[in-house]
Motif scaffolding. Structure first.
Motif, short mmCIF file in Angstrom:
data_model
loop_
_atom_site.label_atom_id
_atom_site.label_comp_id
_atom_site.label_asym_id
_atom_site.label_seq_id
_atom_site.Cartn_x
_atom_site.Cartn_y
_atom_site.Cartn_z
N UNK A 203 28.87 -0.38 9.44
CA UNK A 203 29.19 -1.41 10.59
C UNK A 203 30.01 -0.58 11.78
N UNK A 204 31.38 -0.29 11.05
CA UNK A 204 32.19 0.16 12.05
C UNK A 204 32.31 1.49 12.33
N UNK A 205 31.24 2.58 11.71
CA UNK A 205 30.83 4.13 12.63
C UNK A 205 30.25 3.28 13.56
N UNK A 206 29.02 2.73 13.25
CA UNK A 206 27.16 2.29 13.61
C UNK A 206 28.52 1.51 15.08
N UNK A 207 29.06 0.87 15.25
CA UNK A 207 29.55 -0.25 16.59
C UNK A 207 30.62 1.61 17.12
N UNK A 208 31.37 1.96 16.36
CA UNK A 208 32.28 3.01 17.03
C UNK A 208 31.29 3.35 18.28
N UNK A 209 30.17 4.21 17.45
CA UNK A 209 29.81 5.40 18.66
C UNK A 209 28.99 4.18 19.43
N UNK A 210 28.57 3.47 19.35
CA UNK A 210 28.08 2.79 20.23
C UNK A 210 29.03 2.51 21.27
N UNK A 211 30.18 1.77 20.84
CA UNK A 211 31.61 1.82 22.19
C UNK A 211 31.81 2.10 22.72
N UNK A 212 32.45 3.39 21.85
CA UNK A 212 33.52 4.84 21.88
C UNK A 212 32.77 5.93 22.42
N UNK A 213 32.88 6.13 23.87
CA UNK A 213 32.88 7.56 24.07
C UNK A 213 33.69 8.57 23.43
N UNK A 214 32.35 10.00 22.88
CA UNK A 214 32.98 10.55 22.24
C UNK A 214 33.02 10.57 20.54
N UNK A 215 33.26 9.66 20.31
CA UNK A 215 32.44 9.72 18.73
C UNK A 215 31.30 10.27 18.55
N UNK A 216 31.47 11.57 18.22
CA UNK A 216 29.98 12.32 17.21
C UNK A 216 30.59 12.57 15.60
N UNK A 217 29.53 13.05 15.68
CA UNK A 217 29.30 13.47 13.43
C UNK A 217 30.61 14.47 13.42
N UNK A 218 31.00 15.29 14.29
CA UNK A 218 32.41 16.11 13.74
C UNK A 218 33.69 15.31 14.18
N UNK A 219 33.37 14.00 14.67
CA UNK A 219 34.89 13.15 14.72
C UNK A 219 35.42 12.88 13.15
N UNK A 220 37.01 13.29 13.27
CA UNK A 220 37.93 12.87 12.35
C UNK A 220 37.58 10.87 12.33
N UNK A 221 38.00 10.71 10.42
CA UNK A 221 38.23 9.59 10.05
C UNK A 221 39.34 9.30 9.73
N UNK A 222 40.39 8.20 9.59
CA UNK A 222 41.77 8.37 9.76
C UNK A 222 41.66 7.04 8.81
N UNK A 223 42.49 7.03 7.98
CA UNK A 223 42.54 5.60 7.17
C UNK A 223 44.13 5.53 7.31
N UNK A 224 44.93 6.49 7.28
CA UNK A 224 46.15 6.39 7.51
C UNK A 224 47.42 5.66 8.76
N UNK A 225 48.61 5.40 8.51
CA UNK A 225 49.02 4.18 9.60
C UNK A 225 49.20 5.02 10.64
#
Length: 796
Positions: free
Chosen positions: A692-714
């Motif tokens: 849900x978070x990735x789907x939501x980010x693709x719709x709501x945030x410009x520039x999120x593509x398959x090569x975007x890095x995902x961070x879980x760090x603070x």
């Protein structure tokens, strides 16, 4: 969305509970993954932090999955942190009102559940009573009157034939104008069977077409749901509507089933639907389960007219998590429901149940011996019934029999009606049968069971008659009851589990009541003819009223119900509330405990636990002991030879990598580690939240593509200007997942899962992640130890 669109049209849809389902508990028709979360959100920061902006759908659960109790309790705690309500109260009157309404909403919800369940139960009782009598005849004053109400207003009813009046006509009298003779008997017989088949056909057709979850008792599934399992639509509005209608039809058809178990399901449906009125309960699965525990108590309260017994039933038999405030609220809801039912007065006798009785003769210590014998019979019957019924249900699942639920119901109904009609005790409704068996014979009774040889004068100042020799009619009744006992034993085995609403309380009580009445009359005659024997001398003199056969029936009913369900405390309280006799608690306790011991010696599971295991639900039985000396490393996955554990890393994966991992696996969540090399644990992320978070980010945030890095760090390191927008998902990560070491004993791990309601637990060694243990892994391990098929656990 058409609510019927997903229900199939073939009989195969009824075979498994995991088949096509309708989500009728949700108020939203759009699945989380198809919703448009955009709209008017401009100027978002380059880096999207889901900790600050909650995403709709995150924190919810897939169908046939288990909730995370710890996370749900944390969500409720975060809803109003300590001191927040008190601080707001000082700020404004509106905040004070909101705080009070939040605290009061639970009690208001209990009030609504009690009112709604009591009203539905009253309607079900009245309708079932009328439709049961409709099989035998109709009232000329008004077709909506049942037999008893029809003859109340008649001035021509005699005391000896109180069930006969000119206003009530049998079908033979209406059609061929005769009330006696072979033609009249055949006509009544045919109409009885025809009505039974019609009612049963309507019941199974409605269940099959509109609400497949409305079949059965519902208590095994409710136990599973209360343990944290999600079954979408099981407590929805269509299930409630169809179960209420078909329960009346199924009971009226004369099948060997009761309405008490399904009434618990009906009450829980009411609770689940009313939860949607309050945000606190709608958005929190753990809080909703507290409400459902109270609703289960309400169900038993209206089924037996036993509010205290209902609360104890919920506590002892169905609830998984039962805090003290739920006990108080259950008590209040059961009280409201019982009051509502009493106001409706469905039986016209100012009582909450059809078989309320009062006994006037005290029991003697020596009578404990026959009471214990009834306990042994009840335990043996319970163990036999569970084995036979589970074997039959397994046959239904594994053969072509299960592909034709409508045909099965019609065949069983036809056989039941054809065999039941010739015997008066099987022809009458089971509740009326129990009422007659519980009855203490007095001067005013015209029952065949009370027709003794000579009418000795009663003792002064009472309705109770002395023990007398049994007449020919009593012996005839005994033979009929013996045949009825055999009939009920066999037909109940094949009836429970069919695709119509079917409870088990009343048929089990009927079997025990028949056995108890037979034994009671035998002991009564023994005492009359051999009052000089040592066991009777001194307390049962000639002409005294010392044996009450109705009491034996009541004790037998409790013993058989206890043998099938393994209830103890709640059962005794329910039976004592039914009869209003405090002094009979000891015989009931003796029979119930004996029944449980005998049944446990023959098989540890009650009927509801057996059906939970048959359906493969992930239910961790809190009463079952785990005594094997295995360690966490013996149960965790991955095992030796398995591929390595699928994990997410803190900052080394792209959106494409994560989507590939999700596509290649079916796991419900992933541990998050610092790196593949270190395997140092950081947290845990649920699969659904990730999607849900990735789907939501693709719709709501410009520039999120398959090569975007995902961070879980603070903290996120600076990114090159040319790189695509990164995605920060720390907000959906559980930062404190439960962990055990690889050398933790499994009995401790099982206790942790039971008491905290965990979905999964991570296994570490010196801080490094080694593996994962899920609830399903534990259930499979316990099945292997018990020499059962581990693949019988079907769901996550």
């Amino acid at each position: 969305m058409n609510p019927f669109k997903r229900i199939g049209t073939s009989d195969e849809d009824m075979v498994e509970v995991s088949g096509p389902t309708v989500d009728l508990s949700s108020t939203d028709d759009v699945p989380p993954l198809e919703r448009d979360y955009g709209g008017g959100l401009n100027g978002l920061p380059k880096l999207m932090d889901l900790l600050e902006e909650p995403v709709p759908g995150v924190g919810t659960y897939e169908d046939f999955n288990t909730i995370d109790w710890v996370r749900e309790k944390s969500k409720d705690r975060d809803r109003h942190p300590r001191g927040k309500i008190a601080t707001k109260s000082k700020e404004s009157t509106w905040a004070l009102v909101k705080g009070i309404s939040d605290a009061f909403s639970g009690w208001l919800l209990m009030l609504l559940i009690g009112l709604m369940s009591g009203a539905l139960a009253g309607g079900i009782d009245i309708s079932a009573h009328w439709m049961t009598d409709l099989k035998e005849g109709v009232c000329l004053n008004g077709f909506w009157f049942n037999h008893e109400h029809c003859c109340w207003s008649s001035n021509e009813t005699t005391f000896q034939e109180r069930d006969k009046c000119p206003q009530w006509k049998s079908w033979a009298e209406l059609i061929i104008g005769q009330s006696e003779g072979p033609f009249a008997y055949i006509m009544n017989y045919l109409l009885y069977v025809s009505w039974a088949l019609l009612f049963a056909f309507l019941a199974v057709s409605l269940v099959r077409a509109f609400a497949p979850y409305a079949c059965g008792s519902g208590i095994p599934e409710i136990k599973t749901i209360l343990s944290g399992f999600i079954i979408r639509g099981y407590l929805g509005k269509w299930t409630l509507i169809i179960k209420t209608i078909t329960l009346v039809l199924a009971v009226s058809s004369g099948l060997s089933l009761g309405k008490e178990g399904p009434l618990v399901h009906v009450a829980c449906c009411c609770g689940n639907i009313l939860c949607h009125l309050f945000t606190k309960y709608r958005k929190n699965e753990a809080k909703r389960r507290e409400v459902l525990s109270a609703a289960a108590a309400v169900g038993v309260s209206v089924a037996f007219g036993a509010p205290i017994g209902g609360v104890l039933f919920s506590l002892e038999e169905v609830s998984y998590y039962f805090p003290l405030k739920t006990l108080w609220r259950s008590f209040f809801a059961a009280l409201v429901a019982a009051f509502t039912l009493r106001s409706i007065n469905p039986f016209g006798n100012s009582r909450l149940v059809l078989f309320y009785v009062e006994f006037h003769t005290p029991w003697h210590l020596l009578e404990l011996l026959p009471f214990v014998l009834l306990g042994i019979f009840g335990g043996a019957w319970g163990a036999f019934f569970i084995r036979a019924n589970i074997a039959w249900c397994r046959r239904r699942k594994s053969t072509r029999l299960g592909h034709y639920p409508v045909l099965e119901v019609l065949v069983v109904t036809a056989a039941t009606a054809v065999l039941a009609f010739p015997n008066g005790y099987t022809r009458m409704s089971t509740s009326e049968l129990i009422s007659e068996l519980f009855n203490d014979c007095g001067l005013l009774d015209a029952s065949q069971l009370c027709t003794y040889a000579n009418g000795s004068e009663p003792k002064s100042g009472g309705n109770a008659l002395p023990d007398r020799p049994a007449g020919a009619e009593v012996y005839s009744a005994m033979w009929q009851l013996a045949l009825a006992l055999l009939f009920k034993v066999l037909v109940t085995v094949v009836t429970f589990g069919m695709k119509v609403p079917s409870g088990l309380f009343i048929p089990s009580m009927a079997v025990g009541a028949i056995a108890g009445r037979l034994l009671g009359v035998a002991v009564e005659q023994l005492a009359y003819y051999h009052h000089d024997w040592v066991i009777f001398r001194g307390w049962c003199s000639p002409g005294a009223d010392c044996i009450t056969p109705g009491l034996y029936a009541m004790v037998g009913a409790a013993a058989c119900l206890g043998g099938v369900t393994r209830m103890t405390v709640s059962l005794v309280v329910i039976m004592f509330e039914l009869t209003g006799g405090l002094e009979y608690i000891v015989p009931l306790m003796a029979a119930t405990m004996t029944s449980k011991w005998v049944a446990d010696a023959m098989g540890r599971e009650g009927i509801y636990e057996a059906h939970i295991r048959l359906n493969g639900y992930p239910f961790l039985e809190p009463k079952e002991e785990f005594s094997h000396k295995t360690l966490a490393m013996d149960v965790m996955r991955p095992r030796r030879g398995d591929p390595p554990l699928s994990v997410l890393t803190r900052d080394g994966m792209t959106v494409e990598d994560v989507e590939g991992l999700i596509a290649d696996t079916t796991y419900s969540g992933f541990p998050v580690v610092v790196s593949h090399e270190s395997q140092r644990l950081m947290g845990f992320v649920l699969r659904r939240d990730l999607i849900i978070s990735i789907e939501n980010a693709r719709k709501r945030q410009d520039g999120v593509v398959s090569s975007s890095r995902i961070f879980f760090a603070e903290y996120t390191p600076p990114q090159p200007a040319s790189s695509p927008a990164p995605l920060k998902l720390r907000g959906i990560m559980d930062l404190s997942p439960f962990t055990v070491t690889d050398h933790t004993a499994m009995d401790i791990v099982v206790d942790i899962f039971r008491k905290l309601g965990l979905r999964q637990c991570l296994v570490t060694h010196n801080g490094r992640l080694l593996g994962i243990i899920t609830k399903k892994d534990i259930l499979k391990h316990m099945a292997q130890i018990a020499n059962r098929d581990p693949d019988s656990i079907l769901f996550n």
